[in-house]
Design a protein around this motif. Structure first.
Motif, short mmCIF file in Angstrom:
data_model
loop_
_atom_site.label_atom_id
_atom_site.label_comp_id
_atom_site.label_asym_id
_atom_site.label_seq_id
_atom_site.Cartn_x
_atom_site.Cartn_y
_atom_site.Cartn_z
N ASN A 53 -33.58 -66.54 -7.06
CA ASN A 53 -33.53 -66.70 -8.51
C ASN A 53 -33.55 -65.33 -9.16
O ASN A 53 -33.78 -64.32 -8.51
CB ASN A 53 -34.67 -67.57 -9.04
CG ASN A 53 -36.08 -67.04 -8.79
OD1 ASN A 53 -36.95 -67.79 -8.43
ND2 ASN A 53 -36.34 -65.75 -8.97
N ILE A 54 -33.26 -65.32 -10.44
CA ILE A 54 -33.46 -64.13 -11.25
C ILE A 54 -34.43 -64.54 -12.36
O ILE A 54 -34.54 -65.71 -12.69
CB ILE A 54 -32.13 -63.58 -11.84
CG1 ILE A 54 -31.40 -64.65 -12.65
CG2 ILE A 54 -31.24 -63.02 -10.75
CD1 ILE A 54 -30.18 -64.15 -13.41
N ASN A 56 -35.31 -64.11 -16.28
CA ASN A 56 -34.71 -63.63 -17.52
C ASN A 56 -35.74 -62.92 -18.39
O ASN A 56 -36.93 -62.82 -18.03
CB ASN A 56 -33.97 -64.75 -18.28
CG ASN A 56 -34.91 -65.79 -18.88
OD1 ASN A 56 -36.13 -65.63 -18.97
ND2 ASN A 56 -34.32 -66.89 -19.33
N ASP A 57 -35.32 -62.43 -19.55
CA ASP A 57 -36.21 -61.66 -20.43
C ASP A 57 -37.33 -62.51 -21.04
O ASP A 57 -38.28 -61.99 -21.61
CB ASP A 57 -35.42 -60.94 -21.53
CG ASP A 57 -34.58 -61.87 -22.39
OD1 ASP A 57 -34.48 -63.09 -22.07
OD2 ASP A 57 -34.01 -61.40 -23.38
N LYS A 58 -37.24 -63.84 -20.92
CA LYS A 58 -38.30 -64.73 -21.39
C LYS A 58 -39.26 -65.11 -20.27
O LYS A 58 -40.17 -65.91 -20.46
CB LYS A 58 -37.70 -65.99 -22.01
CG LYS A 58 -36.89 -65.72 -23.26
CD LYS A 58 -36.29 -66.99 -23.82
CE LYS A 58 -35.45 -66.67 -25.04
NZ LYS A 58 -34.74 -67.84 -25.54
N CYS A 62 -34.14 -68.29 -13.30
CA CYS A 62 -32.77 -68.72 -13.57
C CYS A 62 -31.93 -68.70 -12.30
O CYS A 62 -32.20 -67.94 -11.37
CB CYS A 62 -32.12 -67.78 -14.59
SG CYS A 62 -32.95 -67.77 -16.19
N GLY A 67 -26.96 -68.01 -14.23
CA GLY A 67 -27.83 -67.37 -15.21
C GLY A 67 -28.61 -68.36 -16.06
O GLY A 67 -29.39 -67.98 -16.92
N LYS A 68 -28.41 -69.66 -15.81
CA LYS A 68 -29.09 -70.69 -16.59
C LYS A 68 -30.49 -70.95 -16.04
O LYS A 68 -30.69 -70.92 -14.82
CB LYS A 68 -28.29 -71.99 -16.57
CG LYS A 68 -26.98 -71.88 -17.30
CD LYS A 68 -26.24 -73.20 -17.31
CE LYS A 68 -24.91 -73.04 -18.05
NZ LYS A 68 -24.16 -74.29 -18.08
N PRO A 69 -31.47 -71.21 -16.94
CA PRO A 69 -32.84 -71.50 -16.47
C PRO A 69 -32.86 -72.72 -15.54
O PRO A 69 -32.14 -73.69 -15.74
CB PRO A 69 -33.60 -71.80 -17.76
CG PRO A 69 -32.84 -71.06 -18.81
CD PRO A 69 -31.40 -71.16 -18.40
#
Length: 135
Positions: A53-54, A56-58, A62, A67-69
């Protein structure tokens, strides 16, 4: 969060309440990915599927492709990067943390500690013939 003093003994119900309370704390997600832990009772194995996963800034995990949660509940069709298994919690930890052929997918120490606790819980459930549900 108010916790009882660690010098005070607690009974089983208090221990469970403390554990439940601690499970609600905020944690930063490991950018190295996450694991879904389950038992293969027929084979007598504790299994852990690792997914990349990655973050995100929140602070949300994702999908690295879209790139979607990632949803917290429900089914998501994703392919694990690797599936690990072991007959004991220790054997599983060694497979994940010490295999020289694979890079260790864990980048946060608190994630490593969590996995160790979960693998011990899974081993206890396997030994007792009880179901295991990941925390």
């Amino acid at each position: 969060m108010t916790l009882p003093s660690s010098t005070q003994p607690i009974d089983k119900a208090q221990r469970q309440a403390l554990d439940d309370q601690l499970s609600k704390r905020y944690i930063e997600l490991d950018p190295g990915g996450y694991f879904l832990i389950y038992l293969d009772v027929e084979q007598g194995l504790i299994c852990a599927k690792h997914f990349a996963n990655i973050i995100n800034d929140k602070g949300l995990a994702c999908d690295p492709v879209t790139g979607k949660p990632l949803p917290v509940r429900g089914t998501v069709e994703r392919v694990p990067t690797h599936t690990y298994s072991g007959r004991t919690a220790k054997e599983l930890c060694i497979a994940i943390f010490e295999d020289p052929a694979l890079p260790c997918p864990i980048t946060y120490l608190d994630h490593a500690a969590y996995l160790g606790r979960e693998f011990v819980r899974a081993e206890a459930a396997l030994s007792a013939g009880e179901p295991y549900i990941q925390d």
